[in-house]
Design a protein around this motif. Structure first.
Motif, PDB file in Angstrom:
ATOM      1  N   PHE A  78      25.373  58.727   6.731  1.00  0.00           N
ATOM      2  CA  PHE A  78      24.113  59.229   7.251  1.00  0.00           C
ATOM      3  C   PHE A  78      24.402  60.334   8.250  1.00  0.00           C
ATOM      4  O   PHE A  78      25.514  60.460   8.774  1.00  0.00           O
ATOM      5  CB  PHE A  78      23.278  58.101   7.877  1.00  0.00           C
ATOM      6  CG  PHE A  78      24.005  57.335   8.951  1.00  0.00           C
ATOM      7  CD1 PHE A  78      23.908  57.709  10.285  1.00  0.00           C
ATOM      8  CD2 PHE A  78      24.783  56.232   8.626  1.00  0.00           C
ATOM      9  CE1 PHE A  78      24.580  57.012  11.271  1.00  0.00           C
ATOM     10  CE2 PHE A  78      25.460  55.524   9.611  1.00  0.00           C
ATOM     11  CZ  PHE A  78      25.359  55.917  10.936  1.00  0.00           C
ATOM     12  N   LEU A  79      23.396  61.144   8.524  1.00  0.00           N
ATOM     13  CA  LEU A  79      23.531  62.315   9.368  1.00  0.00           C
ATOM     14  C   LEU A  79      22.914  62.033  10.736  1.00  0.00           C
ATOM     15  O   LEU A  79      21.840  61.437  10.832  1.00  0.00           O
ATOM     16  CB  LEU A  79      22.847  63.525   8.729  1.00  0.00           C
ATOM     17  CG  LEU A  79      23.299  63.880   7.300  1.00  0.00           C
ATOM     18  CD1 LEU A  79      22.508  65.069   6.778  1.00  0.00           C
ATOM     19  CD2 LEU A  79      24.784  64.163   7.266  1.00  0.00           C
ATOM     20  N   VAL A  80      23.599  62.479  11.783  1.00  0.00           N
ATOM     21  CA  VAL A  80      23.125  62.308  13.156  1.00  0.00           C
ATOM     22  C   VAL A  80      23.202  63.657  13.858  1.00  0.00           C
ATOM     23  O   VAL A  80      23.945  64.551  13.432  1.00  0.00           O
ATOM     24  CB  VAL A  80      23.964  61.257  13.916  1.00  0.00           C
ATOM     25  CG1 VAL A  80      23.837  59.888  13.267  1.00  0.00           C
ATOM     26  CG2 VAL A  80      25.420  61.683  13.989  1.00  0.00           C
ATOM     27  N   PRO A  81      22.451  63.840  14.938  1.00  0.00           N
ATOM     28  CA  PRO A  81      22.557  65.098  15.691  1.00  0.00           C
ATOM     29  C   PRO A  81      23.975  65.329  16.206  1.00  0.00           C
ATOM     30  O   PRO A  81      24.675  64.402  16.597  1.00  0.00           O
ATOM     31  CB  PRO A  81      21.572  64.899  16.848  1.00  0.00           C
ATOM     32  CG  PRO A  81      20.591  63.882  16.335  1.00  0.00           C
ATOM     33  CD  PRO A  81      21.384  62.966  15.454  1.00  0.00           C
ATOM     34  N   ARG A  82      24.376  66.581  16.228  1.00  0.00           N
ATOM     35  CA  ARG A  82      25.737  66.941  16.609  1.00  0.00           C
ATOM     36  C   ARG A  82      26.049  66.572  18.056  1.00  0.00           C
ATOM     37  O   ARG A  82      27.167  66.168  18.382  1.00  0.00           O
ATOM     38  CB  ARG A  82      25.931  68.448  16.384  1.00  0.00           C
ATOM     39  CG  ARG A  82      27.341  68.948  16.658  1.00  0.00           C
ATOM     40  CD  ARG A  82      27.398  70.456  16.485  1.00  0.00           C
ATOM     41  NE  ARG A  82      28.726  70.980  16.771  1.00  0.00           N
ATOM     42  CZ  ARG A  82      29.680  71.124  15.868  1.00  0.00           C
ATOM     43  NH1 ARG A  82      29.435  70.775  14.613  1.00  0.00           N
ATOM     44  NH2 ARG A  82      30.852  71.613  16.187  1.00  0.00           N
ATOM     45  N   ASP A  83      25.041  66.683  18.933  1.00  0.00           N
ATOM     46  CA  ASP A  83      25.300  66.426  20.352  1.00  0.00           C
ATOM     47  C   ASP A  83      25.518  64.958  20.672  1.00  0.00           C
ATOM     48  O   ASP A  83      25.880  64.616  21.803  1.00  0.00           O
ATOM     49  CB  ASP A  83      24.151  66.975  21.205  1.00  0.00           C
ATOM     50  CG  ASP A  83      22.792  66.435  20.753  1.00  0.00           C
ATOM     51  OD1 ASP A  83      22.769  65.622  19.812  1.00  0.00           O
ATOM     52  OD2 ASP A  83      21.772  66.840  21.342  1.00  0.00           O
ATOM     53  N   LEU A  84      25.304  64.073  19.702  1.00  0.00           N
ATOM     54  CA  LEU A  84      25.572  62.654  19.932  1.00  0.00           C
ATOM     55  C   LEU A  84      27.026  62.280  19.664  1.00  0.00           C
ATOM     56  O   LEU A  84      27.459  61.191  20.048  1.00  0.00           O
ATOM     57  CB  LEU A  84      24.665  61.795  19.047  1.00  0.00           C
ATOM     58  CG  LEU A  84      23.163  61.817  19.364  1.00  0.00           C
ATOM     59  CD1 LEU A  84      22.413  60.917  18.406  1.00  0.00           C
ATOM     60  CD2 LEU A  84      22.904  61.380  20.807  1.00  0.00           C
ATOM     61  N   LEU A  85      27.761  63.169  19.038  1.00  0.00           N
ATOM     62  CA  LEU A  85      29.151  62.864  18.706  1.00  0.00           C
ATOM     63  C   LEU A  85      30.055  63.097  19.902  1.00  0.00           C
ATOM     64  O   LEU A  85      29.797  63.986  20.724  1.00  0.00           O
ATOM     65  CB  LEU A  85      29.604  63.730  17.532  1.00  0.00           C
ATOM     66  CG  LEU A  85      28.821  63.571  16.225  1.00  0.00           C
ATOM     67  CD1 LEU A  85      29.332  64.543  15.179  1.00  0.00           C
ATOM     68  CD2 LEU A  85      28.913  62.140  15.707  1.00  0.00           C
ATOM     69  N   ALA A 124      33.092  71.523  10.250  1.00  0.00           N
ATOM     70  CA  ALA A 124      31.659  71.813  10.320  1.00  0.00           C
ATOM     71  C   ALA A 124      31.234  72.655   9.121  1.00  0.00           C
ATOM     72  O   ALA A 124      31.947  73.568   8.703  1.00  0.00           O
ATOM     73  CB  ALA A 124      31.337  72.552  11.614  1.00  0.00           C
ATOM     74  N   GLU A 125      30.075  72.335   8.583  1.00  0.00           N
ATOM     75  CA  GLU A 125      29.504  73.088   7.475  1.00  0.00           C
ATOM     76  C   GLU A 125      28.094  73.510   7.864  1.00  0.00           C
ATOM     77  O   GLU A 125      27.270  72.667   8.232  1.00  0.00           O
ATOM     78  CB  GLU A 125      29.471  72.248   6.193  1.00  0.00           C
ATOM     79  CG  GLU A 125      30.852  71.920   5.647  1.00  0.00           C
ATOM     80  CD  GLU A 125      30.786  71.105   4.366  1.00  0.00           C
ATOM     81  OE1 GLU A 125      29.693  70.570   4.080  1.00  0.00           O
ATOM     82  OE2 GLU A 125      31.805  71.011   3.665  1.00  0.00           O
ATOM     83  N   THR A 126      27.828  74.784   7.800  1.00  0.00           N
ATOM     84  CA  THR A 126      26.541  75.344   8.214  1.00  0.00           C
ATOM     85  C   THR A 126      25.882  76.031   7.025  1.00  0.00           C
ATOM     86  O   THR A 126      26.514  76.828   6.329  1.00  0.00           O
ATOM     87  CB  THR A 126      26.724  76.358   9.357  1.00  0.00           C
ATOM     88  OG1 THR A 126      27.405  75.711  10.437  1.00  0.00           O
ATOM     89  CG2 THR A 126      25.383  76.878   9.842  1.00  0.00           C
TER      90      THR A 126
END
Length: 231
Positions: A40-47, A57-59
């Motif tokens: 599942f996907l989570v916001p980046r700032d939580l990592l 990273a993939e944008t």
């Protein structure tokens, strides 16, 4: 995650690093056959910072209408932000990677099944050919030569093999056809054409060789000695 009771709009508790975080479910990813698709996907700032620094990273860049895609790609490459590729190439690379993993697993799983299938096919064809000795003898007495009898049995086995392969491909296409393309029309399931070609050629080779050897052994006895014999 929908199967575990987590729905869109609800919450879920995830352990990220050394802390527990309550997350709000904003979307649900569609089910796929991709390996490791249960993530599942989570916001980046939580990592954790260490995980962000070492992770790849993939944008996804959405180009404005009327803007040349090639021009945007050239500017991104000039900025040296990393590898730049179109969505189609990215999807193709992912499909190739997944296919390589799937092929490795399928080779192991299909190895024993293929050996069993080959033994079963050879055994069935040998028994069937042996039981048709009188039929072959009658055919030779009606004017066919031994070579013509062997040839007719070979054509018959090739026809049966063709029917079996066609039915198998039809069932496989019906079962997996819905997974061939994703919602955006991109190909998400790679068809292993080389593997299919090898299996088809192997099936014809095994059935043809077994049919020829069995028929030649069954027609070795003079036809007069078998035509009047009881089965």
């Amino acid at each position: 995650m929908a199967g575990t009771g987590v729905r869109r709009g609800g919450t879920a508790v995830a352990r990220i690093g050394d802390r527990s975080v309550t997350l709000k479910v904003v979307a649900r990813m569609p089910a796929t056959m991709e390996n490791n698709s249960d993530s599942f996907l989570v916001p980046r700032d939580l990592l954790p910072p260490a995980a962000v620094a070492s992770a790849r990273a993939e944008t996804v860049v959405k180009v404005a209408p009327g803007t040349p895609v090639a021009a945007v790609a050239d500017r991104l490459r000039a900025a040296r932000v990393g590898k730049v590729e179109t969505v189609d190439r990215w999807v193709a690379a992912r499909v190739a990677e997944q296919q390589e993993q799937n092929d490795g697993v399928m080779i192991v799983l299909m190895g024993l099944a293929a050996v069993y299938a080959v033994v079963a096919v050879i055994n069935a064809m040998v028994i069937a050919g042996t039981e048709r000795r009188r039929e072959f003898a009658v055919a030779r007495l009606t004017g066919l030569s031994r070579r013509q009898v062997v040839r007719s049995a070979l054509l018959e086995s090739c026809g049966v093999t063709l029917i079996g392969i066609s039915l198998g491909l039809l069932v496989a296409t019906a079962a997996l056809g819905g997974f061939l393309f994703g919602p955006s029309g991109a190909e998400i399931l790679a068809v292993p054409w080389r593997l299919i070609a090898v299996l088809v050629a192997g099936a014809f080779a095994i059935s043809a060789l077994t049919s020829v050897l069995t028929t030649r052994a069954a027609t070795r006895v003079p036809p007069v000695a078998l035509a009047a014999a009881r089965e």
